[in-house]
Design an enzyme around this catalytic site. Structure first.
Site, short mmCIF file in Angstrom:
data_model
loop_
_atom_site.label_atom_id
_atom_site.label_comp_id
_atom_site.label_asym_id
_atom_site.label_seq_id
_atom_site.Cartn_x
_atom_site.Cartn_y
_atom_site.Cartn_z
CE1 TYR A 67 -3.57 2.72 0.86
CE2 TYR A 67 -1.76 3.65 2.13
CZ TYR A 67 -3.00 3.79 1.54
OH TYR A 67 -3.66 5.00 1.62
CD GLU B 93 -6.23 4.56 -1.12
OE1 GLU B 93 -5.85 4.88 0.01
OE2 GLU B 93 -7.19 3.80 -1.32
#
Length: 383
Positions: A102, A190
């Site tokens: 991530y 993101e």
């Protein structure tokens, strides 16, 4: 303003972030053509502005173009968390996946600066990781005058245990993500997941197979190209109408409609409604200097919600004149027939005139916010 995955990834690619080859299809036939052009295995991904697509069946793998067409026909038209799938992204399927990472950036309002986060637990919702394994999230605060520094990106790479051969690539991707975030006036950018894959010859590489961006609405006047990306089909019709009138409106699940001037006052109004046992049906800030036509539009939007059992007006008259608000309320009531009870609290510029206008229409008024909230909750509970 939320962007779709394919829109976000295309922006990332402009800043040097590696993404899979792919394109968007709105029909099964388009999906077949794209998959045939890509060749090999592809992944078909529903393009809706909510999470949980995979669990809902909105992400499927296909071995060839014919299967891609069949899978796309299954996904197109699906309803995922109340949103209909109108487009699918056809991407090359990643192979030889070693791990998922991530990488994201958002605004830390307490620190008053952007914060970049990385975790070796890619593929999971970052909120779940923060709740279950907070020690697995590594963060760096970024000085907005200096931007993301190379040593900060390397700190994140080492923190998540990234192989040394990938640190340089990770630093370039992190820098590209930060630059996209700043240049687009985003509040969130993101990549989840950022894949570590094993290429031919045993060489490791990074690939961003999913992306998400949220753009600050207040900055869209600087980004006409981004404003054109807004998908109004994914919005509540009331929110689309509110934006046309320059109103800040967010639909909620309660039963008391709120019309307030000022975001802070609107939040306080919602809090006090909950304090006295009610639930707000919306956040609505009509802004400063709102004229009667905008007030009328705001009330029409509130009353269009069938869940609304009472309406609370909380107006502090500074730039916004209380008599103009009162005129707007009556103007809206002439256009929309309703038996929903209403309570008005008007304080400030021309408040006496405003109260007189509303009193002539036999509308309940209150001298304080506490009194207004109590009356609104009582009226809603009585229906």
């Amino acid at each position: 303003m939320k962007l779709h995955e394919y829109q976000s990834k295309r922006i990332f690619a402009r800043y040097g972030v590696p993404i899979p080859h792919g394109d968007v299809a709105s029909t099964p036939d388009d999906a077949y053509k794209i998959a045939a052009r890509l060749g090999g295995r592809v992944v078909i991904k529903a393009q809706v502005l909510v999470g949980g697509r995979g669990k809902a069946g909105g992400i499927k793998l296909a071995q060839d173009a014919a299967e891609a067409e069949a899978k796309a026909s299954q996904i197109l038209g699906m309803n995922i968390k109340g949103l209909q799938v109108r487009k699918v992204l056809i991407d090359e399927a990643a192979t030889d996946i070693i791990k998922e990472i991530y990488l994201g950036i958002t605004i830390d309002r307490a620190a008053r600066r952007p914060v970049m986060m990385a975790s070796a637990e890619g593929g999971m919702e970052i909120e779940e990781v923060a709740k279950a394994m907070p020690e697995r999230i590594f963060k760096v605060a970024i000085d907005p005058f200096l931007g993301l520094q190379g040593y900060q990106a390397r700190e994140l790479a080492f923190g998540i245990g990234l192989e040394r051969d990938l640190v340089s690539s990770f630093t370039k991707i992190a820098t590209g993500l930060y630059n996209a975030f700043v240049d687009c006036d985003a509040s969130l950018a993101e990549i989840n997941p950022l894949l570590v894959t094993n290429q031919s010859g045993g060489r490791l590489s990074l690939l961003a197979v999913d992306g998400k961006m949220i753009i600050d609405d207040n900055a869209l006047f600087r980004h006409s190209d981004l404003a054109e990306m807004r998908d109004v089909d994914e919005e509540a019709p009331a929110e689309t109408e509110a934006r046309c009138y320059g109103l800040s409106y967010v639909k909620l699940d309660g039963e008391i409609g709120c019309m307030v001037n000022g975001a802070g006052l609107a939040m306080a109004t919602m809090d006090i409604i909950k304090l006295y046992g009610g639930m707000p049906a919306n956040f609505l800030d009509i802004g400063g200097g709102a004229q009667a036509d905008r007030v009328a539009a705001a009330l029409r939007i509130i009353l269009a919600d069938p869940k609304v059992k009472a309406v609370l007006f909380n107006i502090f008259g500074g730039i916004t004149r209380c008599d103009e608000v009162a005129k707007g309320i009556l103007e809206a009531l002439e256009q929309v027939s309703t038996d929903v009870p209403m309570v008005a609290r008007l304080v400030g510029t021309n408040e006496e005139e405003g109260r007189h206008i509303l009193a002539s229409a036999k509308m309940a008024t209150a001298g304080s916010l506490v009194e207004a909230a109590r009356k609104a909750v009582e009226l809603a509970q009585a229906r």
